[in-house]
Design a protein around this motif. Structure first.
Motif, PDB file in Angstrom:
ATOM      1  N   GLU A 224     -16.341 -86.503  53.008  1.00  0.00           N
ATOM      2  CA  GLU A 224     -16.643 -87.658  52.197  1.00  0.00           C
ATOM      3  C   GLU A 224     -16.321 -89.030  53.008  1.00  0.00           C
ATOM      4  O   GLU A 224     -15.467 -88.653  53.736  1.00  0.00           O
ATOM      5  CB  GLU A 224     -15.611 -87.562  51.001  1.00  0.00           C
TER       6      GLU A 224
ATOM      7  N   ARG B 285     -13.005 -88.298  55.317  1.00  0.00           N
ATOM      8  CA  ARG B 285     -12.250 -86.886  54.603  1.00  0.00           C
ATOM      9  C   ARG B 285     -12.997 -85.661  55.326  1.00  0.00           C
ATOM     10  O   ARG B 285     -14.083 -85.352  55.118  1.00  0.00           O
ATOM     11  CB  ARG B 285     -12.456 -86.758  53.213  1.00  0.00           C
TER      12      ARG B 285
ATOM     13  N   THR C  36      -2.028 -89.915  56.718  1.00  0.00           N
ATOM     14  CA  THR C  36      -1.668 -89.225  55.499  1.00  0.00           C
ATOM     15  C   THR C  36      -1.648 -90.082  54.129  1.00  0.00           C
ATOM     16  O   THR C  36      -1.359 -89.594  53.159  1.00  0.00           O
ATOM     17  CB  THR C  36      -0.265 -88.525  55.612  1.00  0.00           C
TER      18      THR C  36
ATOM     19  N   ILE D 148      -8.908 -92.241  59.704  1.00  0.00           N
ATOM     20  CA  ILE D 148      -9.114 -93.880  59.477  1.00  0.00           C
ATOM     21  C   ILE D 148      -9.357 -94.514  60.505  1.00  0.00           C
ATOM     22  O   ILE D 148      -8.936 -94.550  61.682  1.00  0.00           O
ATOM     23  CB  ILE D 148      -7.717 -94.304  58.719  1.00  0.00           C
TER      24      ILE D 148
ATOM     25  N   GLN E 200     -22.423 -88.394  55.179  1.00  0.00           N
ATOM     26  CA  GLN E 200     -21.590 -87.438  54.649  1.00  0.00           C
ATOM     27  C   GLN E 200     -22.230 -85.888  54.783  1.00  0.00           C
ATOM     28  O   GLN E 200     -23.590 -85.816  54.248  1.00  0.00           O
ATOM     29  CB  GLN E 200     -21.694 -87.920  53.122  1.00  0.00           C
TER      30      GLN E 200
ATOM     31  N   ARG F 266      -2.812 -92.326  51.232  1.00  0.00           N
ATOM     32  CA  ARG F 266      -4.027 -92.372  50.119  1.00  0.00           C
ATOM     33  C   ARG F 266      -4.848 -93.539  50.213  1.00  0.00           C
ATOM     34  O   ARG F 266      -4.461 -94.771  50.148  1.00  0.00           O
ATOM     35  CB  ARG F 266      -3.360 -92.429  48.754  1.00  0.00           C
ATOM     36  N   ILE F 267      -6.131 -93.296  50.634  1.00  0.00           N
ATOM     37  CA  ILE F 267      -7.223 -94.411  50.929  1.00  0.00           C
ATOM     38  C   ILE F 267      -7.923 -94.554  49.587  1.00  0.00           C
ATOM     39  O   ILE F 267      -8.696 -93.676  48.921  1.00  0.00           O
ATOM     40  CB  ILE F 267      -8.112 -93.756  51.861  1.00  0.00           C
TER      41      ILE F 267
ATOM     42  N   ALA G  49     -12.591 -94.597  56.217  1.00  0.00           N
ATOM     43  CA  ALA G  49     -12.165 -93.432  56.347  1.00  0.00           C
ATOM     44  C   ALA G  49     -13.070 -92.082  56.055  1.00  0.00           C
ATOM     45  O   ALA G  49     -13.878 -92.164  55.198  1.00  0.00           O
ATOM     46  CB  ALA G  49     -10.987 -93.101  55.259  1.00  0.00           C
TER      47      ALA G  49
ATOM     48  N   SER H  97      -8.116 -83.088  56.458  1.00  0.00           N
ATOM     49  CA  SER H  97      -7.374 -84.047  57.002  1.00  0.00           C
ATOM     50  C   SER H  97      -8.378 -85.484  57.007  1.00  0.00           C
ATOM     51  O   SER H  97      -9.516 -85.370  56.417  1.00  0.00           O
ATOM     52  CB  SER H  97      -7.355 -83.852  58.528  1.00  0.00           C
ATOM     53  N   THR H  98      -7.698 -86.679  57.030  1.00  0.00           N
ATOM     54  CA  THR H  98      -8.372 -87.715  57.012  1.00  0.00           C
ATOM     55  C   THR H  98      -8.128 -88.764  58.054  1.00  0.00           C
ATOM     56  O   THR H  98      -7.296 -88.963  58.781  1.00  0.00           O
ATOM     57  CB  THR H  98      -7.687 -88.787  55.442  1.00  0.00           C
TER      58      THR H  98
END
Length: 477
Positions: A24, A36, A61, A47, A82, A63-64, A34, A44-45
């Motif tokens: 995502e 995902r 870690t 940024i 994506q 929240r976006i 960001a 993991s994310t």
């Protein structure tokens, strides 16, 4: 302070994203995106921030939050990037430009992430270097769709790398908790850079609040002053009574007489061209206007007070918001001019007593509502023998439209028609499924069947309640 080239190398050394899939893409603001990522069931994310003095790329870690309305570059990433697989992630030389090589089984793209304060950007190209889209479009630099993104690359020598290490010493972020360099970087920008960003945003919020609050307060003061003037309306009627009581002396431009209520001498201005009765009628007319205006004025004062209360609530919400990205979204939403806020549908929208009423004011809005918004069970109202807008009441499952709601909608139908001057009219009303378009007729013209008749007189109280409900809904949104 942005990450330097050596700090970026330390971040990249810990990234284990080769072979990961971009599950995502999220763009919470104009300068942040960001990804995902998922790799072997591990999520993991990543940024990427291009904000001045805070340019960075690291795992996070936090929240976006998603933006209320998807931004342009976000829509592009969702449609194009994506779902792609990351083949490699490298820094080009010591230029603070990260190159992501991503692909599917049939297509390959490159994502260039330039982390320069004041000139940061994210550029997506195809295999030939043709730009597909950019986070920031800059025509002067040819960073636009269809342009060519050229990167001068050369192999970094050992000496150049040593000199860069001496010149740009990587920070260890030892005062931040975290087992890995990515974690410490993430915590640092969460605690320090975000605090600076939050302070800047709160300063912007304070300036916005003070400007808007001052304007609203001044408008309210003017209404309250006008209310004080209208409070003496009874004196106008009393003046008219005095003119009639001393009609035989009411000649010229001034009437001097004894006020029978106070036993004091008073001087009343007259129009010499009018009789005593006509002068008294003029004062009575002013009295009626003042009494009528007092009701509208009370309504306007209540609306002004509600708007100030909504402004205070919005500002307090900003002050209590700790997430910088969310704070930026709140500020951007509340400072966007109303003209630029996209409506979910054409026409006007009212929420009253749990029911939704829609109003099309023009042929184009009527047609748009009929084509894309209302459904067969919804109720349609329109004035008989008068041109006007369409009014719709959205249906609710297993509920009949109450008479009170029908009257609210009927008032709107009369108000938004040529019958407004008459303040009353007969209306058609029927369900949308019983409407058919007039063959070869103008846009929005329909012919009703199984219609019923409703006679409505304009009710100022109902119109004020609808206006109040509409403003409250706008403030809530």
């Amino acid at each position: 302070m942005s990450l330097n080239c050596n700090e970026l190398n330390l971040v990249l050394a810990e990234l284990d994203i080769e072979g990961a899939f971009i599950q995502e893409a999220v763009q919470p603001g104009y300068d942040t995106i960001a990804f995902r990522l998922i790799k072997q069931s591990t999520v993991s994310t990543l940024i990427i921030c291009t904000k001045q003095n805070a340019c960075r790329m690291n795992l996070t870690t936090q929240r976006i939050p998603k933006n209320e309305k998807p931004l342009r570059f976000h829509e592009f990433l969702r449609s194009k990037i994506q779902g792609m697989r990351i083949n490699s992630c490298t820094q080009i030389g010591l230029d603070r430009i990260i190159k992501l090589d991503v692909s599917t089984w049939k297509e390959r793209c490159f994502i260039y992430i330039r982390l320069w304060s004041g000139a940061a950007n994210v550029v997506v190209t195809d295999e030939n270097g043709t730009i597909l889209d950019c986070m920031f479009r800059r025509p002067n630099k040819n960073e636009v769709t269809g342009g060519t993104f050229i990167i001068e690359q050369h192999e970094v020598t050992k000496q150049e790398r040593t000199q860069a290490l001496e010149k740009f010493t990587p920070r260890d972020f030892a005062d931040c908790t975290g087992n890995t360099y990515n974690e410490r970087v993430d915590n640092y920008y969460s605690e320090h850079a975000s605090a600076l960003s939050r302070e800047t945003l709160l300063q912007q919020a304070e300036k916005w609040y003070n400007t808007k609050h001052s304007r609203m307060t001044n408008a309210l003061q003017k209404l309250l002053q006008k209310k004080e003037q209208f409070a003496n309306a009874s004196q106008l009627k009393h003046t008219g009574d005095l003119i009639l009581a001393y009609a035989q002396d009411a000649q010229g431009t001034t009437l001097t007489c004894i006020d029978y209520d106070t036993n004091q001498e008073v001087h009343i201005h007259l129009d010499a061209k009018k009789t005593a009765q006509e002068n008294a009628a003029e004062y009575y007319s002013q009295y009626k206007k003042a009494v009528s205006g007092m009701e509208d004025l009370e309504h306007d004062i209540q609306l002004a007070q509600n708007e100030i209360a909504s402004l205070d609530a919005a500002y307090n919400k900003m002050l209590s918001e700790k997430n910088v990205i969310k704070l930026e979204q709140l500020l951007r939403h509340d400072t966007t001019p109303k003209q630029k806020i996209e409506k979910p549908h054409a026409g006007l929208h009212y929420e009253i007593n749990g029911w939704t009423i829609l109003v099309g004011r023009t042929a184009a809005e009527n047609d748009e509502l009929l084509r894309h918004t209302v459904k067969g069970q919804d109720m349609w109202l329109h004035t008989r023998d008068y041109a006007g807008g369409y009014v719709f009441i959205k249906a609710q499952r297993n509920k009949t439209v109450p008479l009170e709601i029908l009257l609210y909608a009927g008032n709107l139908a009369v108000y938004h028609s040529k019958a407004r001057k008459n303040a009353q009219a007969d209306l058609y009303y029927t369900q949308v499924k019983y409407l058919r378009r007039a063959k070869n007729g103008p846009k929005g013209l329909v012919l009703p069947t199984q219609e019923k008749n409703l006679f409505v007189k304009l009710d100022d109280k109902k119109l004020r309640e609808l206006e109040n409900a509409c403003k409250q809904q706008a403030n809530f949104l």
